[in-house]
Design a protein around this motif. Sequence first.
Motif, short mmCIF file in Angstrom:
data_model
loop_
_atom_site.label_atom_id
_atom_site.label_comp_id
_atom_site.label_asym_id
_atom_site.label_seq_id
_atom_site.Cartn_x
_atom_site.Cartn_y
_atom_site.Cartn_z
N GLN A 47 0.84 -1.21 0.00
CA GLN A 47 0.00 0.00 0.00
C GLN A 47 0.87 1.25 0.00
O GLN A 47 0.61 2.20 -0.75
N VAL A 48 1.91 1.28 0.83
CA VAL A 48 2.78 2.44 0.86
C VAL A 48 3.52 2.61 -0.46
O VAL A 48 3.64 3.71 -1.00
N LEU A 49 4.00 1.50 -1.03
CA LEU A 49 4.74 1.58 -2.29
C LEU A 49 3.87 2.04 -3.46
O LEU A 49 4.39 2.49 -4.48
N ALA A 50 2.56 1.94 -3.31
CA ALA A 50 1.67 2.48 -4.35
C ALA A 50 1.63 4.00 -4.33
O ALA A 50 1.19 4.62 -5.29
N HIS A 51 2.11 4.59 -3.23
CA HIS A 51 2.05 6.05 -3.08
C HIS A 51 3.40 6.72 -2.88
O HIS A 51 3.49 7.94 -3.00
N ALA A 52 4.41 5.95 -2.54
CA ALA A 52 5.65 6.56 -2.06
C ALA A 52 6.87 5.81 -2.57
O ALA A 52 6.80 4.62 -2.89
N ASP A 53 7.98 6.52 -2.65
CA ASP A 53 9.27 5.93 -2.98
C ASP A 53 10.04 5.70 -1.68
O ASP A 53 10.23 6.62 -0.89
N LEU A 54 10.50 4.47 -1.48
CA LEU A 54 11.25 4.10 -0.29
C LEU A 54 12.60 3.54 -0.71
O LEU A 54 12.77 3.02 -1.81
N ASP A 55 13.55 3.61 0.21
CA ASP A 55 14.85 2.99 0.00
C ASP A 55 14.90 1.59 0.59
O ASP A 55 15.48 0.68 0.01
N LEU A 56 14.30 1.42 1.77
CA LEU A 56 14.35 0.15 2.49
C LEU A 56 13.00 -0.13 3.14
O LEU A 56 12.25 0.80 3.47
N ILE A 57 12.72 -1.40 3.31
CA ILE A 57 11.61 -1.85 4.15
C ILE A 57 12.17 -2.79 5.20
O ILE A 57 12.91 -3.72 4.87
N LEU A 58 11.86 -2.50 6.46
CA LEU A 58 12.19 -3.44 7.53
C LEU A 58 10.92 -4.25 7.79
O LEU A 58 9.94 -3.74 8.31
N LEU A 59 10.95 -5.51 7.41
CA LEU A 59 9.78 -6.39 7.50
C LEU A 59 10.04 -7.43 8.58
O LEU A 59 10.94 -8.26 8.45
N ALA A 60 9.27 -7.38 9.64
CA ALA A 60 9.49 -8.26 10.78
C ALA A 60 8.57 -9.48 10.71
O ALA A 60 7.34 -9.34 10.67
N GLY A 61 9.18 -10.66 10.67
CA GLY A 61 8.43 -11.90 10.81
C GLY A 61 7.68 -12.40 9.61
O GLY A 61 7.05 -13.45 9.68
N ARG A 62 7.75 -11.70 8.47
CA ARG A 62 6.90 -12.10 7.35
C ARG A 62 7.67 -12.72 6.19
O ARG A 62 7.08 -13.05 5.17
N TYR A 63 8.99 -12.86 6.32
CA TYR A 63 9.74 -13.69 5.37
C TYR A 63 10.74 -14.49 6.18
O TYR A 63 11.86 -14.06 6.43
N THR A 64 10.29 -15.65 6.61
CA THR A 64 11.06 -16.48 7.53
C THR A 64 10.95 -17.94 7.11
O THR A 64 10.22 -18.29 6.18
N LEU A 65 11.63 -18.78 7.84
CA LEU A 65 11.52 -20.22 7.63
C LEU A 65 10.09 -20.70 7.84
O LEU A 65 9.69 -21.74 7.31
N LEU A 66 9.32 -19.92 8.55
CA LEU A 66 7.93 -20.29 8.86
C LEU A 66 6.93 -19.67 7.90
O LEU A 66 5.84 -20.22 7.69
N GLU A 67 7.25 -18.53 7.30
CA GLU A 67 6.30 -17.79 6.45
C GLU A 67 7.00 -17.23 5.23
O GLU A 67 8.01 -16.53 5.37
N GLN A 68 6.44 -17.50 4.05
CA GLN A 68 7.05 -16.98 2.83
C GLN A 68 6.05 -16.36 1.87
O GLN A 68 6.31 -16.24 0.67
N ASP A 69 4.88 -15.93 2.36
CA ASP A 69 3.87 -15.37 1.46
C ASP A 69 4.35 -14.11 0.76
O ASP A 69 3.83 -13.76 -0.31
N SER A 70 5.30 -13.41 1.34
CA SER A 70 5.80 -12.18 0.70
C SER A 70 6.51 -12.47 -0.62
O SER A 70 6.77 -11.55 -1.39
N LEU A 71 6.84 -13.74 -0.88
CA LEU A 71 7.42 -14.10 -2.18
C LEU A 71 6.44 -13.86 -3.32
O LEU A 71 6.85 -13.65 -4.46
N GLN A 72 5.16 -13.91 -3.02
CA GLN A 72 4.15 -13.88 -4.08
C GLN A 72 4.11 -12.54 -4.80
O GLN A 72 4.16 -12.50 -6.03
N THR A 73 4.03 -11.45 -4.04
CA THR A 73 3.92 -10.13 -4.70
C THR A 73 4.90 -9.10 -4.15
O THR A 73 5.44 -8.30 -4.90
N LEU A 74 5.15 -9.11 -2.83
CA LEU A 74 5.93 -8.02 -2.24
C LEU A 74 7.38 -8.05 -2.69
O LEU A 74 7.92 -7.02 -3.13
#
Length: 360
Positions: A209-236
């Motif tokens: 949602q933020v990337l649809a409106h803004a330019d960023l250099d980095l995203i700190l994503l906690a807990g959403r790309y791990t050995l347990l969860e990989q859904d962010s591979l799909q689109t993010l």
Amino acid sequence: MQECRREERATDDAVADDAFAMTTLDRSTLGAIGFGAAPLGNLYRSLTDAAARATIRAAWNAGIRYFDTAPHYGFGLSEKRLGSALAEIDPDEQAIVSTKVGRRLDPVPDADLTRPRQGFVSPEPVESVFDYGYDAVMRGYEASRARLRRDRIDVLYAHDLGRLTHGDAHPHHFCAFLDGGYKAMRALRDGGAVRAIGIGVNEVAICEQVLAHADLDLILLAGRYTLLEQDSLQTLLPLCERRSVGVVIGGPYNSGILAQGVGGGAPVHYDYEPPPADIVARVARIEALCAAHGVPMAAAALQFPLAHPQIASVIPGMASPDEAAATIAAMATPLPPALWADLKRAGLLRPDAPVPGIAE
């Protein structure tokens, strides 16, 4: 959602103009492993100043040069401890330091400082309140810089945006950020006060949602790309690749469950809370496969995200010199290719997940 004044970007692939040119902070500058400083704010339990200082020094001596903190972590305590330690061991400010905006610290003179508040057992007589406005971000930056004792802060993240965090208040906070806080962060970056800007969040949807409106250099994503969860591979992660946005992975152990495991019977956390039954069962299967291959699950959890080329760094929390040493040891642990094949075969890793040591 209420209408924000800022217009959406025309396309995912739009290139920022020269005035908003991005600053590259990638794995070569941040390092594969960074230092998550939330525990230095007395997360869940008290830590002495001496123990905090010894932990930072142990990480520094092990070669870690990227340190992430936030005003929310102990209501300024984490920043103060990090700033004090780095003033001793890094007087030339060679470390890369990130902190966050979006929460102001308001006085609470009648607070019981002996009990956990917002998860922290902090002696600071303040508590954090969400505020993503322009003035709050500017004041927050200066206050953080003072607590950190730095001439400038390298990376500034907007902290904990997202619907899962804010519920019905999300549209209000999102617009406050786009119309105010983001403008302040851009001004700080474009003026050279910070090298890079981004968001530090626990939710995938808000990143997109933020990337649809803004330019960023980095995203700190906690807990959403791990050995347990990989859904962010799909689109993010593909979106971040197209936009040249680096991703720092916080919470690689999903609040500890991937480090501690579930076989010992001790209490564990997932997303800062007791884990649901399906998560316990999934972790138990991962743990069993790691044991069958003779490797600690913590080593697999720490190394897994770094196989993805968009991941700039992984920043586990550290609360003692022993934890710093264990982190370095986990990074150095050899992991057999057959482990990753078995995890995919068991449906515990997405088939398209890049894995260490295997080009895909």
